[in-house]
Scaffold this motif. Structure first.
Motif, short mmCIF file in Angstrom:
data_model
loop_
_atom_site.label_atom_id
_atom_site.label_comp_id
_atom_site.label_asym_id
_atom_site.label_seq_id
_atom_site.Cartn_x
_atom_site.Cartn_y
_atom_site.Cartn_z
N ARG A 1 6.69 22.40 7.10
CA ARG A 1 6.53 20.97 7.42
C ARG A 1 6.93 20.12 6.22
O ARG A 1 7.01 20.60 5.09
CB ARG A 1 5.07 20.66 7.80
N ASP A 2 7.19 18.84 6.47
CA ASP A 2 7.55 17.89 5.45
C ASP A 2 6.53 16.75 5.45
O ASP A 2 5.63 16.69 6.29
CB ASP A 2 8.94 17.29 5.72
N VAL A 3 6.68 15.84 4.51
CA VAL A 3 6.00 14.55 4.60
C VAL A 3 7.06 13.48 4.83
O VAL A 3 8.26 13.71 4.65
CB VAL A 3 5.19 14.22 3.33
N ILE A 4 6.62 12.31 5.27
CA ILE A 4 7.53 11.22 5.59
C ILE A 4 7.25 10.05 4.65
O ILE A 4 6.09 9.69 4.43
CB ILE A 4 7.37 10.79 7.05
N VAL A 5 8.30 9.47 4.09
CA VAL A 5 8.19 8.27 3.27
C VAL A 5 8.45 7.07 4.17
O VAL A 5 9.56 6.88 4.67
CB VAL A 5 9.19 8.30 2.09
N ASN B 1 -2.11 21.27 1.42
CA ASN B 1 -2.92 20.07 1.26
C ASN B 1 -2.07 18.81 1.29
O ASN B 1 -2.47 17.80 1.88
CB ASN B 1 -3.71 20.15 -0.04
N TYR B 2 -0.91 18.85 0.67
CA TYR B 2 -0.09 17.64 0.56
C TYR B 2 0.46 17.22 1.93
O TYR B 2 0.44 16.04 2.28
CB TYR B 2 1.05 17.86 -0.42
N VAL B 3 0.97 18.18 2.72
CA VAL B 3 1.54 17.80 4.02
C VAL B 3 0.43 17.50 5.03
O VAL B 3 0.68 16.91 6.07
CB VAL B 3 2.46 18.90 4.58
N GLY B 4 -0.82 17.91 4.71
CA GLY B 4 -1.94 17.58 5.57
C GLY B 4 -2.57 18.80 6.22
O GLY B 4 -1.88 19.55 6.93
N ARG C 1 0.83 -1.19 0.00
CA ARG C 1 0.00 0.00 0.00
C ARG C 1 0.88 1.26 0.00
O ARG C 1 2.05 1.21 -0.28
CB ARG C 1 -0.92 0.00 1.23
N ALA C 2 0.25 2.35 0.38
CA ALA C 2 0.87 3.67 0.28
C ALA C 2 2.09 3.81 1.18
O ALA C 2 2.32 3.01 2.09
CB ALA C 2 -0.16 4.74 0.64
N GLY C 3 2.85 4.88 0.93
CA GLY C 3 4.04 5.08 1.72
C GLY C 3 4.34 6.52 2.09
O GLY C 3 5.44 6.82 2.53
N ILE C 4 3.37 7.43 1.92
CA ILE C 4 3.58 8.84 2.24
C ILE C 4 2.74 9.20 3.46
O ILE C 4 1.51 9.03 3.45
CB ILE C 4 3.19 9.76 1.06
N LEU C 5 3.37 9.69 4.51
CA LEU C 5 2.67 10.03 5.74
C LEU C 5 2.65 11.54 5.95
O LEU C 5 3.70 12.20 5.89
CB LEU C 5 3.36 9.38 6.95
N GLU C 6 1.46 12.06 6.18
CA GLU C 6 1.34 13.46 6.58
C GLU C 6 1.96 13.66 7.96
O GLU C 6 2.14 12.71 8.73
CB GLU C 6 -0.13 13.87 6.64
N THR C 7 2.21 14.92 8.28
CA THR C 7 2.75 15.25 9.60
C THR C 7 1.84 14.73 10.71
O THR C 7 2.31 14.16 11.70
CB THR C 7 2.89 16.78 9.74
#
Length: 389
Positions: free
Chosen positions: A94-98, A383-386, A44-50
């Motif tokens: 902020r960043d996103v986490i893989v 929107n992307y980082v949450g 499944r997915a691998g990108i996590l919002e903050t």
């Protein structure tokens, strides 16, 4: 058996909710229709919002994520000859986490087992009873024998095809759905990522995405027809088509290899309203689905968990039921914003059947506007980082 919260579904949303509640002294039992190994075998997915990453830490399951994950400060958008970056950190701080969903789920299973909290596997014939009463209960079968759990509340974290949403009468629930006229063919390969950030690429041949799970494990996707099957695509054909759809510099440095997993995913948008009925609450795919464009599926499930966990904690620890009474309202307000972002990003970069020349010009103008306008990039980054809970 008696518990405070019966959680149906042993995927990431059910496990996350269970672990958060356990750390507040609230008893839970999780029912899962498959085995642990089966759940962990799903790619499944691998990108996590903050916010998702913060919830994992609150649940006591974030240590390995913090050691092994990758922080992404931005992403690359490409369309034809246009290529530019959107810097999340510069626009939002902020960043996103893989970090792969499989790894996240494994961490949550390990944390639950270490806590001694019960998870029942190979459960079938799950039935929810008296959800509108003050004394709901759940019956289920294991190896042909029926069992019963009495509880205060039921959390339906059992996915789109689970029993929880179907328990809400058709006279009560309303469902909204959009089916996109294409799918994503994805492969997983033991190859280094082509770029240190994700590449979202639109082209006259269709959409492509370059993603990763680790420094040595890559995940790639191309838009395909819904009538295709994975067997229609050899690895060689996939790599050739991917190169045609991504920027030339990325194609030149792409390292290919045998696929270790290959699948086609349809792209639906779906929302069920309301997300609660009496003492039954829906979380994640049981209530809504988004296209994978923009990486909102797992993260929107996590936001549901946040609202439900907060409401249950307030109910049990503070005697305040406002959070559980307004769960659906609060969760849906964020769900629809995530749906909008996924819909918008999907429209931005995919090639649709029967798309007119005007439609294509509008796509190009949208991409150019995002490239040239700092305010548009900030909205995309937010929107992307949450969005905040």
């Amino acid at each position: 058996m008696r518990t405070q919260v019966c959680i149906i579904g042993g995927g990431p949303s059910g496990l996350l909710l269970g672990q958060l509640l356990h750390r507040q002294g609230i008893a839970t039992v999780i029912l899962e229709r498959k085995t642990r190994d089966y759940v962990l075998g799903r790619i499944r997915a691998g990108i996590l919002e903050t916010g998702t990453a913060d919830l994992l830490r609150q649940a006591g399951a974030g240590d390995r994520m913090d050691r092994e994950s990758f922080a992404h400060e931005g992403t690359v958008i490409a369309y034809g000859d246009t290529q530019f970056g959107v810097n999340f950190h510069a626009h939002t701080g902020r960043d996103v986490i893989v970090y792969g969903q499989t790894e996240l789920t494994r961490d949550l299973y390990d944390a639950r087992e270490a806590a001694g909290a019960p998870t029942l596997f190979n459960v079938d014939h799950v039935t929810i009873h008296d959800a509108k009463s003050d004394a709901p209960h759940v019956t289920y079968h294991v190896a042909g024998t029926e069992h019963r759990i009495d509880c205060d509340f039921i959390a339906g974290c059992d996915g789109f095809h689970g029993v929880s949403r179907q328990t809400i009468p058709l006279s009560v629930r309303r469902e909204y759905e959009k089916i996109y006229p294409f799918g994503w063919l994805g492969i997983l390969s033991e190859t280094p990522p082509v770029h240190d950030e994700l590449i979202y690429s639109g082209s006259e041949r269709g959409f492509a995405l370059c993603s990763m799970r680790s420094a040595t494990l890559s995940r790639y996707y191309i838009q395909c027809a819904l009538s295709d099957s994975p067997e229609d695509w050899s690895d060689a054909n996939f790599w050739e088509e991917l190169k045609r759809r991504i920027p030339e510099d990325a194609a030149d440095r792409l390292i290919t290899g045998p696929s270790i997993e290959k699948s086609i995913a349809p792209l639906p948008s779906f929302v069920c309203e309301p997300m609660q009925w009496g003492r039954l609450f829906l979380c994640g795919d049981a209530a809504h689905i988004v296209p994978p464009t923009g990486a909102k599926g797992l993260n929107t499930a996590a936001s549901d968990v946040h609202y439900l966990y907060t409401g249950l904690r307030q109910h049990y620890l503070d005697g305040d039921s406002d959070g559980i009474e307004r769960y659906s309202e609060r969760a849906l307000a964020r769900v629809w914003k995530a749906e909008r972002f996924s819909w918008s990003t999907t429209n931005l970069l995919h090639r649709y059947p029967h798309q007119s020349e005007f439609d294509i010009k509008m796509q190009q103008a949208e991409v150019a506007f995002l490239r040239d306008n700092a305010a548009a990039q900030k909205v995309f980054a937010q929107n992307y980082v949450g969005l905040p809970y």
